[in-house]
Each structure stands twice: as structure tokens, then as C-alpha cells.
Design a protein around this motif. Structure first.
Motif: not given
Lengths: 401, 401
Positions: A224, A268, A229, A226
């Protein structure tokens, strides 16, 4: 000579003004509304009664000019209210200035138009008087609620064609503004007065983090990128480090964390953050900027998603004049020993605009429960009276400094 | 006896189907569109050619029934595509099942309608066949893109009045579905096949944090109850602790962090978070839930803003049958020694619905670059052919287990 303030009359004026546009225990006097114009006419009558020369200008500023010799002070605030809001926000500073003039001090009284920002210009009244408001800005401005153009609202209020007044800085030694605190710091500390050190600067940032939008089911944690995050980790680091970089009264706020696309099952691909800090000290502001940039650099070293920083607004703090503060402190200590503190103003006021041309100072009185911009806004009468007396005493002290 | 798959014919079928609704290098065959119905008719012709008894039911499921003796297997996937999407998603499993039947295996072939969810029902075709779709659900469903009611689309496709078929579980030993991975795990690991252990369950949560909305200027850090800050701290703790609680393939995702009101100068009074985790192991899922609840409890002990946890969706994982997995592993090791792995499916498939009635298994082939739901979706032809051969070999092995 300590000027004697007629505090009974001062409170009577405040309560009289409270009847104009009365809403529950507060008032509803949006800028250029019939109620607002009625309050401006009422104010001009009060000015005339105590010997000031009243006028209203083409942006709605109401001015009461002292007829005697100088050196003069300027004092005031604003008289319109937020919608269905409190009776003291602004009114206190105008009626307080009236009380100074009535006590015999050489004070011009001003009510600056639309400090509350009903129209799409910040501080049009005080900006106009310091020469910082163009005709084009006025042409483009509308009422945020009704959409009425500013020009039309001014014409409806009977002010079309009246010139806008300009401040004569040479006439004044300084500008005093009394205001309610609109917070709970004084109340929580058991204090009755705040001597304002300055009006904080807002440094507003946008932090954009770019990752990779992916399916939350098919993408392993190891694969990922992200952006959400990375945003959480960065904001947690800010939370950890900013206390060590801040001044005594610094505040910092993350107002928005928008994750794109913001769906439950999508990693996201982008995070868009509103982050700001406020302080009155340029050294602190710059230290916080340096810290923020270092944390973003470190995030970019560690994380798979790149963060970029964009400055949206880097105000200059409006510092209050040290001698005017000294005068306020001395007066506060005389009338309420041990019951005052120095403090910054976290909210904006006309004084920050006037500070472009004149030394300025502000005096805060407590807001009960911190309530403001609501009809329940209130302050104890003894604190209001104390504020008027301390303001007058400080004005006299400053005039002879 | 290892069945011999005619891989040339298998690939030819795939390429023929690719011409129906061709879009760039992919296809556009939304459910019940003329292109989709053309592909269903094409499929029934292929079924008839190889001796299966073809039919289409009232929800659009295409079924090819093996005429010989059992025990039988069921195999298939879906034939419609996402809009302007890839040629293999779904089609691979249907044409792969056709290849099994052609090789002489006792296989019924099924193309389940609308696995791609063009209509507002999840998995209507496979849910219908297992008896888990009501007439009322169909009445209320519309095309997500056009708004066309499902009933109208079915009538336009010429399927009105046709009964919906029901699965006879006693007829089958199990259900095999071949599918593209739709991720990059196989490609990144240099592998050619994935033996699916199960289809993960999604445990979707909403975390709501209640604070106190306040002005970002007038409220000191000590006075604040900042819901956004509590959210950041909680999510940072989840990031820190979840790796120790997770299984090998667990994923967890924060898809949304909505701060209310989300303005630059207002301390958020509320934070609304979408948080989910996925795993195929109920023990892991429950351990993660316990951990999440503990972190929220700890947050509520430390923070000034209260966090509450709401479960939105707690799926049961659909586990693949161990013996069917063993058959796939043995076949994979025989045809591609060392070039396969066991792995969960992070995305949903018809197999998870069929698992309510039959033992199921799935075989993944790599997606080039992980691309799916896009016309550029592709898989190497040698991997497609390998998948068909391994599927047939595993089917044979399982039938004699």
C-alpha cells in the motif's frame, strides 16, 4: 487626575442600545439592516449630547469628533451584531469609548462598519478609514446571507454618495478598544480583566499527501501507499513535537482531514489537510514553521506517500503598544489588584487594522461561560463597569506619558 | 487420468468472447445490455456444441447441464463486465469451466448474472440460484448508472416470465471458480498461480468521536476538546498495535476521517471515521475486534473526547474447501512446481455465495500490473492456459478423492 466614569450612565447606554434589534436576551442587528441603522442614529444622538461632532460616512462608519484641543485618543469598536447574537460584542467598545468622552477625556469615538463580516470583505469599516479598501472591492462584495450587493445595501441604508472618511494619524496618540473576551480564560482563572498583548497572526497551511488509490481488499499492507495513514502519522508527530516548539499561548489546529475518495473500502490516494497555528510572536511563528517543515521532511524520508506543504495565509501579528499596555496594567492593578492578566487575542478585531496607522491597545472583560456569537452572550455588570473605569484611567495615564 | 485441456480452443473461446462488446483491448458488456445478451447467447451455443444442455433463467443465469452420470462438479463465474473494463474478469472462469466440460469432465457450467453489481443487489445471479434472493428485492432494484428498474431491464432482455433456477446441492461434489487475481501479489512474487484459501470477511466499523466545537483562536490548547486530535491519536495507536494482532494476510483500512465542521479555524467538535479490517480467519477477526475495543477504551481513559464504536458489517469469511484446495495445490505443483502460493481473496466472488450450499475452491492467475476494472486488464496467455490445465487436473483429482 483620574477621570471619573459615570458607570451608571455607561450601563444605561448599553441597556438602551440592547433594546434596538432586541432578540431574546441578545440582539439581531446585521450590518445596514433597519435595526443597525437605527442603532447608528441612536449613537450619533448620544455623541451630540455629550458635545462630540457626529457623522456617518459612505461605508457606515459612525464618528464622534471631540471639539477641543489634543493630543487626542481614538476609541471604539463596532455596533452591528452577528445574526441573533449577543448584546456586548462590539457594543461594549463603542459605549465604553462614549463613556471616556463623557468623562472629559479628549477622545474621538468610532463605530467601524461591519466588523462582523456580513459582507464579503474583512473589516470594511476600519480598512476604509486607514485607506486600505478600494472601490473595486466594494463593487464586488455581497451580503453572505442574502446575496444583496454591498452597494445596494449602502444605498438602501441612505448612505449612497457620502464620502468615506480617512483617519488623520497625526491627530491621535493611540487607539483603545474594549471588548468581551469571547473565551473562558479569564473566567477559568478567576480574573476580571485582560490586557491584550497583541492580536495573533494566523499561519494557515494546506498539507497535501499523495499516495496510491487501491482496493482495500486486494492490496496487502506491504504493497500500500495509503495517503490517509501517512496523514495520521504526520499529524501524530505534530501533536508530539509542537508542544516543545510553541510559546506559552500558541494554539495549533487541524480543522480538516479530507481523504480521497473517502469510501470505506478504498485505500485513500490523497489526503488534504488544513493545519494552522497562531501566535503573536514572529519568532515563535517562524520556529513553528521550521518545525513543521522538518516534520514533513522526515515524513517524506520515512513514508511511501509524499507530503507537500502550501502556505495559504501568513499574517503579521498586530502587537499592542507597550506603553499603552503599561497604562492598562497600572489602571487594572489599581482598580482590581491581582485580578487581571496579560493575554493575546485569538480572534480578530478592528484594532489590528488600526494598528497599521496608530499605536493600539485592547482591554478584555470576561465572557460568562465563554459564550459569544449567540444571544446568551453576557458579562457581569460589575465587570463591565470595572472595564469602563480602567479604560478611562489607562487613557488618562497614557495621555500624560 | 489427467484430463487433457484443449488450451488452444480455450484461448480461442476467450478471444471470440472478447469481440462481443469490444472496447479498446477490453470489453463493455454491462448486465442485460445487448452486448451482454449476445454474449449469453454465444455461451449457450458453445455449451450446446460440446454436449451440455443450455438454458437461461429469469435473472439471466446461463446454465449448461452435463447430460451424463455424476458425481458432478459445478464450475463457472460471470460473463458481464464492468463498464469499459477488462476481457478476463469473470469471462476467464466461465470459459475455463467450458474447457473442463470439453475435456470430458462431468461439469455443469454456469455464468451467474450481474456479479459486477450494475444493479442495486449484491450477487443477484448466485444469490438467486442458492435461494437467497426475494422477488421484493428484485422489485426494488435499479441500474446504478441508468436508473432502469431491474424488472424492466429483464423484460427488455427477453427474460420476463422465465422461472429462476435453483441449485440442487445433492448433484454436486463442489464448485470451482477460476479468476484473475486483480492484484499484484502473484506478479510481485514471480508466481503464476494462487490457490485461494477463502474469501475474506469485511468487518466494517464506524468510530464516532464527540468533542466540543470551538473557535481555533480563542480556545487555549489546555481548554480544548478537539475531536480531530483524539481521532489522530487513536488511529496512530491502531497503526502501532494492529501489526501485532493481525494474521499474515490481514488488511486494515481507514477510508474516511470526516471532521465536523471541517473549517480551517474551527476546532472539530466531531470526528466520523470509517475503519475496516479483513481476514479469512474468524479467530483473527475476533482478536482484532478485541484489540480495537481495547484501544478505544484506552483512548476514552486518556482523552477528553469520547469515542464510540459502531459495527456496520461483520461478514462471515467464506472458506475454501481444504480437499479442493489440496487438489488445486497438487495440480499446481505438478504443472508449475514452486510457482504457486496459497492466498486469500480480498475481493468478493460468486464462490462466496455458492459456499452456502457447496464446498467451493478458487484458482487465481496473475493480473499484469494488478490492473482490473479497466480495459487494459490482461494476463499472459501462458498463464491463462496453465490455469485451465491446473483447474481441470484439480477437478479430476477432487472427483476421485
Amino acid at each position: 487626575m483620574v477621570p471619573i466614569v459615570d458607570t451608571a450612565r455607561f450601563l444605561q447606554d448599553l441597556h438602551e442600545l440592547r433594546q434596538i434589534g432586541k432578540f431574546k436576551t441578545g440582539v439581531h442587528r446585521p450590518t445596514f439592516s433597519p435595526q443597525d441603522m437605527e442603532s447608528r442614529r441612536w449613537l450619533m444622538q448620544r455623541m451630540a449630547e455629550i458635545g462630540l461632532e457626529p457623522s456617518i460616512d459612505g461605508i457606515g462608519n459612525v464618528f464622534g469628533r471631540h471639539k477641543g484641543d489634543g493630543p487626542h485618543l481614538l476609541s471604539g469598536s463596532h455596533i452591528e451584531s452577528q445574526n441573533e447574537a449577543g448584546w456586548l460584542d462590539g457594543a461594549l467598545g463603542v459605549i465604553g469609548a462614549l463613556a471616556l468622552a463623557r468623562s472629559g477625556l479628549p477622545v474621538d469615538v468610532c463605530a467601524f462598519a461591519d466588523e462582523e463580516g456580513h459582507f464579503q470583505i474583512g473589516f470594511p469599516g476600519s480598512r476604509s478609514i486607514v485607506g486600505d479598501l478600494t472601490e473595486e472591492e466594494m463593487d464586488g462584495s455581497r451580503d453572505r446571507t442574502s446575496g444583496t450587493p454591498l452597494r445596494e445595501a449602502i444605498a438602501n441604508a441612505g448612505l449612497a454618495g457620502i464620502p468615506r472618511m480617512r483617519l488623520d494619524p497625526g491627530r491621535y496618540k493611540g487607539f483603545f478598544e474594549m471588548h468581551i473576551e469571547q473565551g473562558t480564560q479569564l473566567e477559568n482563572a478567576g480574573l476580571r480583566l485582560g490586557v491584550v498583548t497583541g492580536i495573533v497572526a494566523i499561519w494557515q497551511w494546506r498539507i497535501v499527501i499523495e499516495g496510491q488509490q487501491d482496493h482495500a481488499g486486494g492490496t496487502t499492507m506491504a504493497e500500500r501507499r495509503d495517503a490517509g495513514l501517512t496523514a495520521v502519522r504526520l499529524l501524530a508527530e505534530i501533536d508530539r513535537h509542537f508542544p516543545m516548539l510553541s510559546g506559552e499561548r500558541t494554539v495549533w489546529t487541524t480543522g480538516r482531514i479530507a481523504l480521497d475518495p473517502g469510501a470505506p473500502s478504498i485505500i485513500p490516494g490523497k489526503a488534504d489537510i488544513f493545519f494552522q497555528f497562531r501566535d503573536i510572536d514572529m519568532v515563535v511563528l517562524k520556529r513553528l514553521e521550521t518545525g513543521l517543515r522538518a516534520l514533513i521532511q522526515e515524513s517524506n524520508r520515512r513514508e511511501r506517500c509524499k507530503a507537500t506543504l502550501h502556505a495559504l495565509r501568513l499574517d503579521t501579528p498586530a502587537l499592542c503598544d507597550p506603553r499603552m499596555q503599561d497604562a492598562l496594567k497600572a489602571a487594572a492593578e489599581q482598580h482590581a489588584p491581582g485580578l487581571w492578566q496579560s493575554m493575546p487575542s485569538g480572534a480578530g478585531h478592528d484594532a489590528q487594522i488600526i494598528s497599521q496607522k496608530l499605536p493600539v491597545a485592547m482591554l478584555f472583560v470576561p465572557s460568562i461561560g465563554g459564550i459569544s456569537h449567540h444571544w446568551a452572550e453576557d458579562t457581569k455588570e460589575e465587570d463591565l463597569a470595572l472595564g469602563a473605569q480602567v479604560l478611562a484611567d489607562a487613557a488618562e495615564r497614557f495621555l500624560v506619558m
